[in-house]
Design an enzyme around this catalytic site. Structure first.
Site, mmCIF file in Angstrom:
data_model
loop_
_atom_site.group_PDB
_atom_site.id
_atom_site.type_symbol
_atom_site.label_atom_id
_atom_site.label_comp_id
_atom_site.label_asym_id
_atom_site.label_seq_id
_atom_site.Cartn_x
_atom_site.Cartn_y
_atom_site.Cartn_z
ATOM 1 N N ASP A 96 -3.335 23.768 24.371
ATOM 2 C CA ASP A 96 -2.106 23.068 24.723
ATOM 3 C C ASP A 96 -1.470 22.604 23.415
ATOM 4 O O ASP A 96 -2.120 21.919 22.612
ATOM 5 C CB ASP A 96 -2.440 21.860 25.613
ATOM 6 C CG ASP A 96 -1.177 21.195 26.141
ATOM 7 O OD1 ASP A 96 -0.164 21.158 25.420
ATOM 8 O OD2 ASP A 96 -1.207 20.722 27.286
ATOM 9 N N ASP A 118 8.709 26.495 29.425
ATOM 10 C CA ASP A 118 8.729 25.963 30.788
ATOM 11 C C ASP A 118 9.689 24.765 30.851
ATOM 12 O O ASP A 118 9.634 23.887 29.989
ATOM 13 C CB ASP A 118 7.320 25.527 31.213
ATOM 14 C CG ASP A 118 6.369 26.716 31.331
ATOM 15 O OD1 ASP A 118 6.859 27.849 31.532
ATOM 16 O OD2 ASP A 118 5.147 26.518 31.219
ATOM 17 N N LYS A 122 11.310 17.750 36.324
ATOM 18 C CA LYS A 122 11.233 16.332 36.713
ATOM 19 C C LYS A 122 11.314 15.434 35.476
ATOM 20 O O LYS A 122 10.652 15.692 34.466
ATOM 21 C CB LYS A 122 9.915 16.050 37.445
ATOM 22 C CG LYS A 122 9.874 16.704 38.808
ATOM 23 C CD LYS A 122 8.621 16.347 39.563
ATOM 24 C CE LYS A 122 8.646 17.042 40.902
ATOM 25 N NZ LYS A 122 7.360 17.437 41.393
ATOM 26 N N TYR A 195 10.474 37.474 29.129
ATOM 27 C CA TYR A 195 11.346 36.663 29.995
ATOM 28 C C TYR A 195 12.816 36.925 29.687
ATOM 29 O O TYR A 195 13.649 36.941 30.580
ATOM 30 C CB TYR A 195 11.021 35.172 29.838
ATOM 31 C CG TYR A 195 9.936 34.709 30.777
ATOM 32 C CD1 TYR A 195 8.623 35.143 30.615
ATOM 33 C CD2 TYR A 195 10.208 33.845 31.829
ATOM 34 C CE1 TYR A 195 7.622 34.735 31.478
ATOM 35 C CE2 TYR A 195 9.209 33.432 32.704
ATOM 36 C CZ TYR A 195 7.917 33.869 32.513
ATOM 37 O OH TYR A 195 6.926 33.470 33.374
ATOM 38 N N GLU A 196 13.126 37.123 28.426
ATOM 39 C CA GLU A 196 14.521 37.371 28.040
ATOM 40 C C GLU A 196 15.035 38.648 28.699
ATOM 41 O O GLU A 196 16.162 38.703 29.191
ATOM 42 C CB GLU A 196 14.614 37.479 26.511
ATOM 43 C CG GLU A 196 16.013 37.668 25.986
ATOM 44 C CD GLU A 196 16.054 37.561 24.461
ATOM 45 O OE1 GLU A 196 15.007 37.280 23.851
ATOM 46 O OE2 GLU A 196 17.144 37.749 23.901
#
Ligand code: SAM
Length: 216
Positions: A96, A118, A122, A195-196
């Site tokens: 992480d 990500d 919230k 993702y792009e």
């Protein structure tokens, strides 16, 4: 099957030579210990399956690259790519990124890439967003003075948040676009991430900023 749940991926990674295991043992001598040289170290945080960093490493043999990914099952895909086409200047860390300052010393990193991080929509999770002020503070600590963070996303809310977070940070905005794929000069050296490719072919504009670490 969800990538995060591939059975045995944790065990596979634990023995893999492309993965740095004793991650807190090289702080201050990272390039020398891991790559046997003094070349610049560039990292991608939240690398996913690793196409972006693999391509960069292939193009720039004189730079050391480290791909950082939180989930073993996702990292496994990047390792498989490295096993097919082994690059001496590319290593991986499963961690992480919250603990990134345990791995790199002050000024030890030359550049940081954040691609399609990500969004953590919230409010109470805002500090987990990779371009948040909390993370910028960590990046400031490990980057050399004049070091760069490059951030790309199709999520406009996350990008607006990221720009806002710069105001109280130790970074200066160098370049910024809300539609990367229509910006010829910023597209010149663009490398598409997984993702792009997905989001841009769905018609989503891609935002990108490049920010520079101040002295200190
Ligand atoms: N960068 C890739 C791309 O553009 O195709 C993957 C994007 S994916 C949406 C975000 C990735 O970041 C996921 O693989 C996730 O596990 C990883 N990630 C999210 N937060 C992280 C953190 N704090 N430390 C390390 N990796 C993280």
């Amino acid at each position: 099957m969800r990538l995060r749940n591939i059975t045995g991926s944790r065990e596979y990674i634990a023995q893999n030579p492309f993965v740095i295991h004793d991650i807190d043992k090289h702080k201050g001598s990272f390039a020398r210990d891991i790559f046997g040289n003094e070349a610049p170290v560039r990292i991608e945080i939240g690398m996913g399956k690793g196409r972006f960093i693999h391509t960069l490493a292939e193009m720039n043999a004189d730079i050391n690259y480290v791909g950082i990914e939180k989930y073993s099952s996702v990292l496994l895909r990047a390792i498989q790519k490295q096993e097919e086409n082994e690059l001496l200047n590319l290593k991986f860390i499963r961690m992480d990124a919250e603990y990134i300052c345990d791995v790199f010393d002050k000024g030890e990193v030359d550049r940081i890439y954040l691609n399609f991080s990500d969004p953590w929509p919230k409010d109470r999770h805002a500090k987990r967003r990779l371009p948040s002020g909390a993370f910028l503070e960590r990046y400031h600590r490990i980057l050399k003075s004049g070091g760069i963070v490059e951030f790309k996303t199709d999520n406009r809310a996350l990008f607006d948040f990221a720009l806002e977070e710069l105001k109280d940070s130790d970074f200066d905005l160098m370049e910024c676009t809300f539609d990367l794929h229509s910006d010829a000069s910023m597209m010149e050296d663009n490398i598409m991430t997984e993702y792009e490719e997905r989001f841009s072919s769905a018609g989503n504009p891609i935002c990108k900023y490049i920010i520079v670490n101040r002295q200190g």
